[in-house]
Motif scaffolding. Structure first.
Motif, short mmCIF file in Angstrom:
data_model
loop_
_atom_site.label_atom_id
_atom_site.label_comp_id
_atom_site.label_asym_id
_atom_site.label_seq_id
_atom_site.Cartn_x
_atom_site.Cartn_y
_atom_site.Cartn_z
N UNK A 392 0.84 -1.21 0.00
CA UNK A 392 0.00 0.00 0.00
C UNK A 392 0.87 1.25 0.00
N UNK A 393 1.92 1.25 0.81
CA UNK A 393 2.80 2.40 0.85
C UNK A 393 3.54 2.63 -0.45
N UNK A 394 3.82 1.54 -1.18
CA UNK A 394 4.57 1.67 -2.44
C UNK A 394 3.74 2.29 -3.56
N UNK A 395 2.46 2.58 -3.30
CA UNK A 395 1.63 3.29 -4.28
C UNK A 395 1.76 4.81 -4.14
N UNK A 396 2.18 5.28 -2.99
CA UNK A 396 2.12 6.71 -2.64
C UNK A 396 3.48 7.37 -2.86
N UNK A 397 3.60 8.27 -3.81
CA UNK A 397 2.71 8.55 -4.93
C UNK A 397 3.52 8.37 -6.21
N UNK A 398 2.80 8.24 -7.34
CA UNK A 398 3.46 8.13 -8.64
C UNK A 398 3.48 9.50 -9.31
N UNK A 399 4.70 9.96 -9.62
CA UNK A 399 4.83 11.25 -10.30
C UNK A 399 6.01 11.19 -11.27
N UNK A 400 6.67 12.30 -11.53
CA UNK A 400 7.63 12.38 -12.63
C UNK A 400 8.86 11.51 -12.46
N UNK A 401 9.16 11.04 -11.25
CA UNK A 401 10.32 10.17 -11.08
C UNK A 401 9.95 8.69 -11.21
N UNK A 402 8.72 8.40 -11.61
CA UNK A 402 8.24 7.03 -11.79
C UNK A 402 8.19 6.73 -13.28
N UNK A 403 8.85 5.65 -13.70
CA UNK A 403 8.86 5.29 -15.13
C UNK A 403 7.45 5.03 -15.64
N UNK A 404 6.60 4.46 -14.82
CA UNK A 404 5.22 4.16 -15.24
C UNK A 404 4.47 5.45 -15.57
N UNK A 405 4.76 6.51 -14.85
CA UNK A 405 4.15 7.82 -15.12
C UNK A 405 4.39 8.23 -16.56
N UNK A 406 5.62 8.03 -17.03
CA UNK A 406 5.97 8.45 -18.38
C UNK A 406 5.48 7.47 -19.43
N UNK A 407 5.33 6.20 -19.08
CA UNK A 407 4.69 5.25 -19.99
C UNK A 407 3.26 5.69 -20.27
N UNK A 408 2.55 6.06 -19.22
CA UNK A 408 1.17 6.51 -19.37
C UNK A 408 1.10 7.77 -20.24
N UNK A 409 1.97 8.72 -19.92
CA UNK A 409 1.95 9.99 -20.66
C UNK A 409 2.30 9.78 -22.13
N UNK A 410 3.33 8.99 -22.40
CA UNK A 410 3.82 8.83 -23.76
C UNK A 410 2.84 8.06 -24.63
N UNK A 411 2.33 6.93 -24.13
CA UNK A 411 1.47 6.09 -24.95
C UNK A 411 0.04 6.63 -25.05
N UNK A 412 -0.33 7.54 -24.16
CA UNK A 412 -1.65 8.17 -24.25
C UNK A 412 -1.60 9.55 -24.88
N UNK A 413 -0.37 10.02 -25.18
CA UNK A 413 -0.19 11.34 -25.77
C UNK A 413 -0.83 12.42 -24.90
N UNK A 414 -0.62 12.29 -23.58
CA UNK A 414 -1.13 13.26 -22.62
C UNK A 414 0.04 14.06 -22.04
N UNK A 415 -0.21 15.31 -21.75
CA UNK A 415 0.81 16.16 -21.16
C UNK A 415 1.06 15.78 -19.70
#
Length: 446
Positions: A392-415
């Protein structure tokens, strides 16, 4: 050494890990290994014992979890390449209808996320998500959040995902029980992500969703429904059944031959191996052996970096156990009365600072494991709940230093600023809700 000095070593070592991985982007394995070596030197441990401790930590970790990670990664690659994940997604969409596309995408993310890492699962299902955005009235931000949160919750809470699986081994928890309870908690988290998406997704206007006009052809050579679902559900069933049957007694004490067989099949290594055999049946008939060899190689190569991080966590944990830090930490925590909230807070701090849920939960598990007795969690259920608090603690929080954050942004073409408004807050809410559910479970089991 005094308790204050031991705490200084602990905080200094954790702070150094965070600083090197977050500020300098150093590889987690290198950081964990070097910090473990430095910790041994500063604590005054004999040089020969330092080397032995590093080797033992590396070897014991690979012994306990290495095969699970490799086989789990190979299974994910086989399901991806054989288009089983896409078949599962289309089946769920057919059940709920296109008007319930967000719910279908959340359900698909949950199921696909069981054997596949969140970033890989998002990439695999991205084509389906884009197609649904064009075919339904639901926009890209909403659909992206449904998929991203479903994959994220499962990744942080359900083995054989590497972080939570390694934490279960480090804490001495039953891997099957962690899987069952983790799945139970991740279901309401998936629903939470879905509700959050419906509530806030339509408020986000993003020009990216208007820029996608390419046509995605639906593949015709998809496997049958049972062939797509069975490799995912079989290991979950076998591992969970073993945990339930042998709850409260050791599998090695089983005298019945059927129980012995169940003990073998319910081992995570054998269960995943059985799933891989089933997944291999899904492969196209032409060049079957050559494809299997190629995809096996891809899975093993993908598992390499993950194994390195886990091994680094093992060396760090072994060094912590080899010093007097464990006793000092446990004795001090007894007076804090934090209980289950200590592993949650520790993992949350590590996750927020350096970005990787896997690194956060593995590092935190090495610190929490020696303190289980002081936390009042040194029991079968206590260890299970402590591991899930780390998740549960490992979810808090996902932001710019999380690789998954950039996967979401890149593949969804979201800013990135869109994700900061839409995705980052819900990761904090999911982690807090997951911790509250774990805490409520602990109250119900008292």
């Amino acid at each position: 050494m005094s308790t204050l000095w031991l705490f200084g070593l602990l905080l200094g070592s954790v702070g150094l890990i965070v600083w090197c991985t977050a500020r300098w982007r150093m590889h987690p394995f290198l950081v964990l290994f070097l910090v473990a070596l430095l910790l041994g030197l500063v604590s005054g441990m004999p040089l020969d014992k330092i080397v032995d401790t590093l080797k033992e930590g590396f070897g014991e970790t690979m012994k306990k979890i290495g095969l699970v990670i490799i086989l789990g990664t190979v299974l994910g690659v086989l399901l991806e390449r054989s288009k089983a994940t896409l078949r599962m997604a289309n089946f769920i969409l057919g059940l709920v209808g296109e008007n319930r596309a967000p719910a279908a995408l959340s359900m698909t993310g949950f199921l696909v996320g069981l054997p596949i890492f969140c970033d890989s699962g998002f990439i695999i299902l991205n084509g389906l998500k884009q197609s649904l955005v064009r075919r339904t009235p639901f926009g890209m931000p909403l659909m992206t959040l449904c998929l991203a949160t479903a994959l994220y919750g499962v990744h942080c809470l359900v083995p054989p995902h590497p972080g939570i699986a390694a934490a279960a081994v480090t804490m001495g928890a039953d891997l099957g029980m962690v899987m069952l309870v983790g799945m139970g908690i991740s279901i309401p988290l998936t629903w939470l992500g879905y509700i959050w998406a419906l509530r806030f997704g339509p408020k986000i206007e993003d020009s990216a969703q208007q820029s996608e006009h390419e046509h995605l052809d639906e593949p015709e050579d998809l496997p049958s429904i049972w062939r797509a679902f069975l490799p995912v559900m079989l290991p979950i069933f076998l591992i969970g059944l073993k945990s339930l049957v042998f709850l409260g007694r050791a599998p090695e004490n089983a005298m019945n031959s059927w129980l012995k067989l169940l003990s073998l099949l319910g081992d995570p290594v054998i269960a995943l191996l059985c799933a891989i055999v089933l997944a291999a049946i899904i492969l196209p008939k032409q060049d079957h052996f050559q494809l299997l060899q190629k995809w096996f190689g891809e899975g093993i190569e993908k598992a390499g970096p993950i194994l390195a991080i886990i091994a680094g966590g093992g060396t760090f944990g072994a060094m912590l156990k080899a010093t007097e830090m464990s006793t000092g930490l446990a004795n001090s925590i007894m007076d804090w009365h934090l209980g289950l909230f200590f592993p949650f807070l520790l993992a949350a701090i590590l996750k927020t600072a350096q970005g990787s849920s896997t690194v956060a939960v593995i590092t935190a598990a090495s610190i929490v494991a020696p303190a289980l007795s002081g936390l009042g969690l040194d029991s079968e259920w206590g260890r299970t709940l402590a591991v899930l608090s780390l998740g549960a603690g490992s979810m808090v929080v996902s932001h710019a230093n999380d690789a998954y954050f950039w996967v979401i942004a890149t593949f969804s073409n979201l800013r990135s600023d869109t994700l900061y408004r839409l995705y980052t807050p819900v990761t904090a809410v999911m982690g807090i809700v997951a911790q509250l559910l774990v805490w409520l479970l602990s109250l119900g089991l008292q």
